[in-house]
Design an enzyme around this catalytic site. Sequence first.
Site, mmCIF file in Angstrom:
data_model
loop_
_atom_site.group_PDB
_atom_site.id
_atom_site.type_symbol
_atom_site.label_atom_id
_atom_site.label_comp_id
_atom_site.label_asym_id
_atom_site.label_seq_id
_atom_site.Cartn_x
_atom_site.Cartn_y
_atom_site.Cartn_z
ATOM 1 N N SER A 177 1.009 -1.258 -0.054
ATOM 2 C CA SER A 177 -0.035 -0.002 -0.090
ATOM 3 C C SER A 177 0.738 1.391 -0.033
ATOM 4 C CB SER A 177 -0.962 0.019 0.979
ATOM 5 O OG SER A 177 -1.887 0.813 1.283
ATOM 6 N N ASP A 183 -9.663 -4.000 -5.584
ATOM 7 C CA ASP A 183 -9.137 -3.158 -4.638
ATOM 8 C C ASP A 183 -9.656 -1.767 -4.905
ATOM 9 O OD1 ASP A 183 -7.438 -1.363 -3.216
ATOM 10 O OD2 ASP A 183 -5.665 -2.471 -3.619
ATOM 11 N N HIS A 210 -8.213 -4.589 -1.283
ATOM 12 C CA HIS A 210 -6.954 -4.230 -0.710
ATOM 13 C C HIS A 210 -6.330 -4.753 0.529
ATOM 14 C CE1 HIS A 210 -4.146 -0.673 -0.522
ATOM 15 N NE2 HIS A 210 -4.484 -0.674 0.487
#
Length: 489
Positions: A287, A391, A430
Amino acid sequence: MQIQITYAYTLAKQTIKTHVPSLRFRSPKPKPKLNLLPRSTLSPLSSNLIFAILKSKIGFLDMNLEVDTKPSLLSSSDKLFTHTLTDAAKHHHHHQRRRRCSSSAADAKPRDAPTRLNRAQSISHAAAETYLITRLSFILLRYLGVGYRWITRLIALGCYALLLMPGFLQVAYYYFFSSQVRRSVVYGDQPRNRLDLYLPANSGEPKPVVIFVTGGAWIIGYKAWGSLLGQQLAERDIIVACIDYRNFPQGTIGDMVEDASQGISFVCNHLAEYGGDPNRIYLMGQSAGAHISACALLEQAIKESEPEKGESITWSVSQLKAYFGLSGGYNLLNLVDHFNNRGLYRPIFLSIMEGEQGLQRFSPEVQIQDKSTRDAVSRLPPITLFHGTSDYSIPSDARYFLIFCSKTFVDALQRAGAQAKLVLYEGKTHTDLFLQDPLRGGKDELFDHLVSVIHAGDKEALDKDAMAPPRRRLVPEFLLKLARKISPF
């Protein structure tokens, strides 16, 4: 104009009263022998919290308040906010001087020596401090206009963590009590310059090393977030170093990249002390950590391609066998509006990224398209990006919100001559790849892919991987499915 940190609470109260008269800002009443809000004992956490949230609107430096009147970052309401804060500060300063003069005789008396709080008082003090921090957070977030969306996401995050708590507790036990974990190894001079090492139980031959930079939206990143990955890779005879770094507002993106680079340098230069193989070092980020580590990697390659500048080189990209980017964003220019729609509002995001110019400077995808970086790009190690097609925090390609992330970065790398590929996982969100799937146990495509690449060429290690028992489940399936539905990410 600077105001000492001891004025934090008063200034926040005066400012909020001025601009939000509908809000009631009542100070907790002190109990006997336990002053809940004396300026002299206001904890750094409370003071930092007040300044941290306000920093998205006005500039702060170190532990002092300094009004930043840059026209590019302040709207008309923001300017009114800063002028009011300045006036309030002057009034408070004169008021404090009058109080000191009028009480000089009383202050001449010797004060009683501070008494140490007993356990009950300490708990009460901690509870009062927690209440104060929480209350100030909600009030200031409401003032900044991010209250409703951020509060709902905060509630969702709390519920999400609660559902996954059975797994988190098991990982936390390993993190705090396992002899295979070396916590908070110092790698630099800054307060957050620490890293955690996860060491295999077998300490025979030198082991491959994964340097991992955790995510956290550039605001809540912490080295312990990589403990699950560290534990599971250590079980496969792989050393993992999870790097901590300054988060906003303690630092901006430049500080984060600097910390990550310094952490990478430390691991590269000291891994042999912990049984690491200097010929098998891998860099990985997740991330926001994928973005930060990619920036650090490219910045280092640019330094090495420009030796005439004479910049200090403490590690080399040639020491890395590969780079893995998990669910990262590499073009901030394309993501700023998307983040704004999801609650990471543009003014705050620009503060993190050091203004409009920082969006380009800290976008690896943009940087590698500059012809002046061609030599630097040729120095990069093989790059593999992993992304879930569902995501919605950082979309994988143009099918979602018409935003390219990992796909366009890989395309740009390939056009520039770098060795890069993209691995997509259908239907993964995610957090699926990094949290839910590892907590589920059993077979994990991403984990197996990482291990196979790291152990490539090591037949003995590959044979052991093939014989390894399935990873055990840490969280029941119904909790994982429910957590997936309410995840704020």
